[in-house]
Design an enzyme around this catalytic site. Sequence first.
Site, mmCIF file in Angstrom:
data_model
loop_
_atom_site.group_PDB
_atom_site.id
_atom_site.type_symbol
_atom_site.label_atom_id
_atom_site.label_comp_id
_atom_site.label_asym_id
_atom_site.label_seq_id
_atom_site.Cartn_x
_atom_site.Cartn_y
_atom_site.Cartn_z
ATOM 1 N N ASN A 76 0.957 -1.190 -0.093
ATOM 2 C CA ASN A 76 -0.100 -0.123 -0.117
ATOM 3 C C ASN A 76 0.947 1.487 -0.132
ATOM 4 O OD1 ASN A 76 0.449 0.875 2.745
ATOM 5 N ND2 ASN A 76 -0.486 -1.118 3.283
ATOM 6 N N LYS A 99 -14.357 1.497 15.163
ATOM 7 C CA LYS A 99 -13.077 0.793 14.882
ATOM 8 C C LYS A 99 -12.685 0.831 16.247
ATOM 9 C CE LYS A 99 -10.981 1.033 10.933
ATOM 10 N NZ LYS A 99 -10.169 1.638 9.761
ATOM 11 N N PRO A 106 -4.049 -11.500 10.591
ATOM 12 C CA PRO A 106 -4.201 -11.172 12.045
ATOM 13 C C PRO A 106 -4.264 -9.756 12.037
ATOM 14 C CG PRO A 106 -1.908 -11.897 11.755
ATOM 15 C CD PRO A 106 -2.574 -12.101 10.588
ATOM 16 N N LYS A 128 -11.958 -2.724 17.923
ATOM 17 C CA LYS A 128 -10.698 -3.265 18.276
ATOM 18 C C LYS A 128 -10.255 -3.490 19.857
ATOM 19 C CE LYS A 128 -9.000 -2.295 13.852
ATOM 20 N NZ LYS A 128 -7.720 -2.832 12.858
ATOM 21 N N ILE A 133 -3.043 -6.880 14.621
ATOM 22 C CA ILE A 133 -2.141 -6.628 15.246
ATOM 23 C C ILE A 133 -2.567 -6.112 16.545
ATOM 24 C CG2 ILE A 133 0.207 -6.050 16.006
ATOM 25 C CD1 ILE A 133 0.527 -6.324 12.716
ATOM 26 N N ASP A 143 -4.592 -6.147 4.725
ATOM 27 C CA ASP A 143 -5.588 -6.770 5.534
ATOM 28 C C ASP A 143 -5.684 -8.149 5.027
ATOM 29 O OD1 ASP A 143 -6.899 -4.631 7.093
ATOM 30 O OD2 ASP A 143 -7.656 -3.740 4.985
HETATM 31 N N1 CTP Z 1 -4.062 -2.743 12.207
HETATM 32 C C1 CTP Z 1 -3.270 -3.753 12.666
HETATM 33 N N2 CTP Z 1 -3.493 -4.896 11.894
HETATM 34 C C2 CTP Z 1 -4.153 -5.251 11.061
HETATM 35 C C3 CTP Z 1 -4.788 -4.283 10.501
HETATM 36 C C4 CTP Z 1 -4.882 -3.129 11.137
HETATM 37 O O1 CTP Z 1 -2.708 -3.510 13.738
HETATM 38 N N3 CTP Z 1 -4.041 -6.406 10.266
HETATM 39 C C5 CTP Z 1 -4.211 -1.405 12.718
HETATM 40 C C6 CTP Z 1 -3.489 -0.386 12.132
HETATM 41 O O2 CTP Z 1 -2.276 -0.239 12.457
HETATM 42 C C7 CTP Z 1 -4.361 0.726 12.727
HETATM 43 C C8 CTP Z 1 -5.761 0.290 12.945
HETATM 44 O O3 CTP Z 1 -5.551 -1.292 13.064
HETATM 45 O O4 CTP Z 1 -3.885 1.259 13.902
HETATM 46 C C9 CTP Z 1 -6.583 0.571 11.869
HETATM 47 O O5 CTP Z 1 -6.193 0.059 10.522
HETATM 48 P P1 CTP Z 1 -7.161 0.510 9.270
HETATM 49 O O6 CTP Z 1 -6.349 0.118 8.165
HETATM 50 O O7 CTP Z 1 -7.666 1.680 9.440
HETATM 51 O O8 CTP Z 1 -8.374 -0.396 9.736
HETATM 52 P P2 CTP Z 1 -8.795 -1.994 9.237
HETATM 53 O O9 CTP Z 1 -8.545 -2.678 10.577
HETATM 54 O O10 CTP Z 1 -7.536 -2.469 8.222
HETATM 55 O O11 CTP Z 1 -9.985 -1.841 8.793
HETATM 56 P P3 CTP Z 1 -10.405 -1.526 7.348
HETATM 57 O O12 CTP Z 1 -9.425 -1.555 6.195
HETATM 58 O O13 CTP Z 1 -11.676 -2.231 6.985
HETATM 59 O O14 CTP Z 1 -10.969 0.040 7.447
#
Ligand code: CTP
Length: 398
Positions: free
Chosen positions: A208, A338, A304, A342, A306, A276
């Site tokens: 990304n 979110k 997963p 989380k 994190i 993701d």
């Molecule tokens: N994050 C993480 N591990 C993942 C996905 C996200 O630790 N596998 C953490 C990111 O570092 C951030 C937060 O979760 O602090 C949100 O990340 P974001 O990309 O906004 O959300 P997603 O959980 O990926 O949800 P979506 O893409 O559906 O918005």
Amino acid sequence: MLAGKRILLIIGGGIAAFKSQLLIRALREQGASVTPVLTRAAEEFVTPLSVSALAANKVYRDLFDLTDEAEMGHIELSRSADLIVVAPGTADLMAKMAGGLANDLASTLLLATDTPVLVAPAMNVRMWEHPATQRNLATLKGDGVRFVGPEKGDMACGEHGPGRMSEVPEIVAAVGAALADGPLKGRHVIVTSGPTHEPIDPVRYIANRSSGAQGTAIAAALAALGAVVTFVTGPANVPPPGGVQVIRVQTAVEMLEAVEAALPADAAVFAAAVADWQVTGKMTSKIKKDGSGKIPALKLAENPDILATVAQMGRKRPKLVVGFAAETDDVLANATAKRKRKGCDWIVANDVSPETGIMGGAENAVTLISDAGAEEWPRMGKDMVARQLAARIAEALG
Ligand code: CTP
């Protein structure tokens, strides 16, 4: 940067000892005074005379040297320093430290003190990866010992991997961070940063646009307030900051493992743009066009989470868990949901729609969402966002 600071530099017996001579010069250029200690093995690599000349100071070598003891006893020697730096930190020195041995001057000094210690490990990759060394590393980290490096690279012994001593500027930055006196002194904070790369085959990956700029700035700001920072970074565009423990990873799974290995921590900030999904059934050889025009189908599996994993931990959960929310629509509503989903304490929400220029740019416009509600911060440089966030973290940790 180090004006008036007294550093006791323990030079272990390794080929990297030559770099320690340059380290002495660099530390003195920053205004520190350096008192060198050589182990027996170190004298095989550098001479007491050259070390003494560079330090413009006496070199200590022997536990039972009556002249030394008359001038300054070994207990006094280790306590009169602001910081003890062990460079190169050999496997042997680390083992002695972890086991509390005191059978030579260096190990006795390390045991007879409560002065903070910074180790720059240097050893062969197999010695570094050996379970015994990894056990000692975990013990020493638990005892509050700081580490800088080791780096990955070619080694003097012809092998390649982690084990090279960090370069002098990195060690000097780590010394500065160890001596930084701020509200986060003695606190351990984990920061994730950058994108992750999820391999498709040996040459392709899913990624990304995250540059790692915001996470890097946060790690630097936390270190400037005195925190011990473990910086877990994916392949970012910007170099990691000085004065932090850098752990480089590629994938989300590796990032989770690195974060779990770095616990316990007082706080954790998840600024990484974690992919993701990962590709299942990864190919071990490059996917080729077969001439039929058939498009390969990628199968994905969820990575997963994190942040959620750490936020929902029991005993090992850091006191403060901060997530980011990168959104393009309904930023506030999505970020609030979110945070709840989380289980983190704070969410730093930002709008990453292309027209904002935030992803990959120098500025950020964030809203900090906590139990207290949503607090919109004006658009500002990522460095400034980082400094404000670090200050708030210091406040929250008391
Ligand atoms: N994050 C993480 N591990 C993942 C996905 C996200 O630790 N596998 C953490 C990111 O570092 C951030 C937060 O979760 O602090 C949100 O990340 P974001 O990309 O906004 O959300 P997603 O959980 O990926 O949800 P979506 O893409 O559906 O918005």
